[in-house]
Design a protein around this motif. Structure first.
Motif, PDB file in Angstrom:
ATOM      1  N   CYS A  10       0.863  -1.180   0.000  1.00  0.00           N
ATOM      2  CA  CYS A  10       0.000   0.000   0.000  1.00  0.00           C
ATOM      3  C   CYS A  10       0.898   1.228   0.000  1.00  0.00           C
ATOM      4  N   LYS A  16       1.414   9.494  -2.980  1.00  0.00           N
ATOM      5  CA  LYS A  16       1.900   9.890  -1.659  1.00  0.00           C
ATOM      6  C   LYS A  16       2.829  11.094  -1.767  1.00  0.00           C
ATOM      7  N   ALA A  62      -5.786  12.760  -1.053  1.00  0.00           N
ATOM      8  CA  ALA A  62      -5.531  11.850   0.065  1.00  0.00           C
ATOM      9  C   ALA A  62      -6.652  10.819   0.186  1.00  0.00           C
ATOM     10  N   TYR A  66      -6.061   6.767   0.216  1.00  0.00           N
ATOM     11  CA  TYR A  66      -6.481   5.845   1.271  1.00  0.00           C
ATOM     12  C   TYR A  66      -7.560   4.881   0.785  1.00  0.00           C
ATOM     13  N   CYS A  69      -5.785   2.111  -0.736  1.00  0.00           N
ATOM     14  CA  CYS A  69      -5.200   1.273   0.315  1.00  0.00           C
ATOM     15  C   CYS A  69      -6.249   0.381   0.970  1.00  0.00           C
ATOM     16  N   TYR A  70      -7.420   0.960   1.255  1.00  0.00           N
ATOM     17  CA  TYR A  70      -8.465   0.210   1.949  1.00  0.00           C
ATOM     18  C   TYR A  70      -9.023  -0.923   1.092  1.00  0.00           C
ATOM     19  N   TYR A 201     -15.598  10.852   3.116  1.00  0.00           N
ATOM     20  CA  TYR A 201     -14.383  11.482   2.615  1.00  0.00           C
ATOM     21  C   TYR A 201     -14.489  11.713   1.109  1.00  0.00           C
TER      22      TYR A 201
END
Length: 206
Positions: A10, A16, A62, A66, A69-70, A201
């Motif tokens: 991730c 990033k 962001a 994420y 990643c999730y 989000y």
């Protein structure tokens, strides 16, 4: 390499690095604004408004980071999900997509119609098309499959969420009760977001 359900990496370094660079630039400009606050004749309201818009964009980047990643440990169809959100967002077609993770969801999803097909952006977009009989309610994704459509989700009962639209309250409501990630597209604005752990989000798609 076959998908094994584990999040082996991730990192997503380019995204990033973009976030880090943007935050560093914003921090420098905020520091400069602090230095100007005592200067007579300096009104910083316009500057704050500009910084606020830039911070919202960083927040959306962001959010995308994420979200990737999730979801990456639970489906290898992230690109198809992302592409469908992008197309639905551009056309301002409301959508609600539940991606199941570890928690079972049978107690929270009701009246769904079985689909049983691989996740593809074309199928997702057709399911949410206003002319589709399944466009109301949520699509359930497990792994790489669309399990069902037109599911009814529990609404968030929190007072802070009462002003949200039904889709967004449903997304937050399910995320309050489980570890599912719920993707939402607003039919009013086309804005895309996701719910996790009882919070909503924004995500950047364009």
């Amino acid at each position: 390499m076959a998908w094994n359900g584990q999040n082996d990496d991730c990192d997503f370094s380019p995204m990033k690095e973009m976030i880090k660079t943007s935050l560093t630039e914003l921090a420098a400009e905020l520091q400069e604004s602090i230095g100007r606050i005592d200067s007579e004749g300096q009104c910083l309201l316009n500057r704050f408004e500009q910084l606020g818009r830039r911070f919202q964009r960083v927040q959306s980047v962001a959010g995308s980071f994420y979200l990737n990643c999730y979801l990456s440990p639970f489906t290898e169809r992230y690109n198809e999900l992302s592409l469908s959100l992008r197309h639905l967002s551009v056309r301002k077609i409301g959508a609600l997509i539940v991606v199941q993770r570890d928690d079972p969801l049978a107690d929270y999803l009701h009246n769904g119609i079985p689909v049983g097909a691989s996740v593809s952006h074309l199928l997702l977009e057709s399911l949410f098309h206003p002319g589709s009989p399944l466009h109301d309610g949520a699509v359930l994704v497990q792994g790489n499959a669309i399990v069902s459509a037109a599911n009814v989700l529990p609404l968030s009962a929190m007072q802070a969420h009462q002003k949200m639209g039904t889709r967004h309250r449903a997304a937050v409501g399910l995320s309050e009760r489980s570890d599912a990630i719920v993707l939402v597209v607003s039919e009013e604005t086309g804005a895309a977001s996701f719910a996790a752990n009882g919070h909503l989000y924004p995500v950047l798609l364009h």
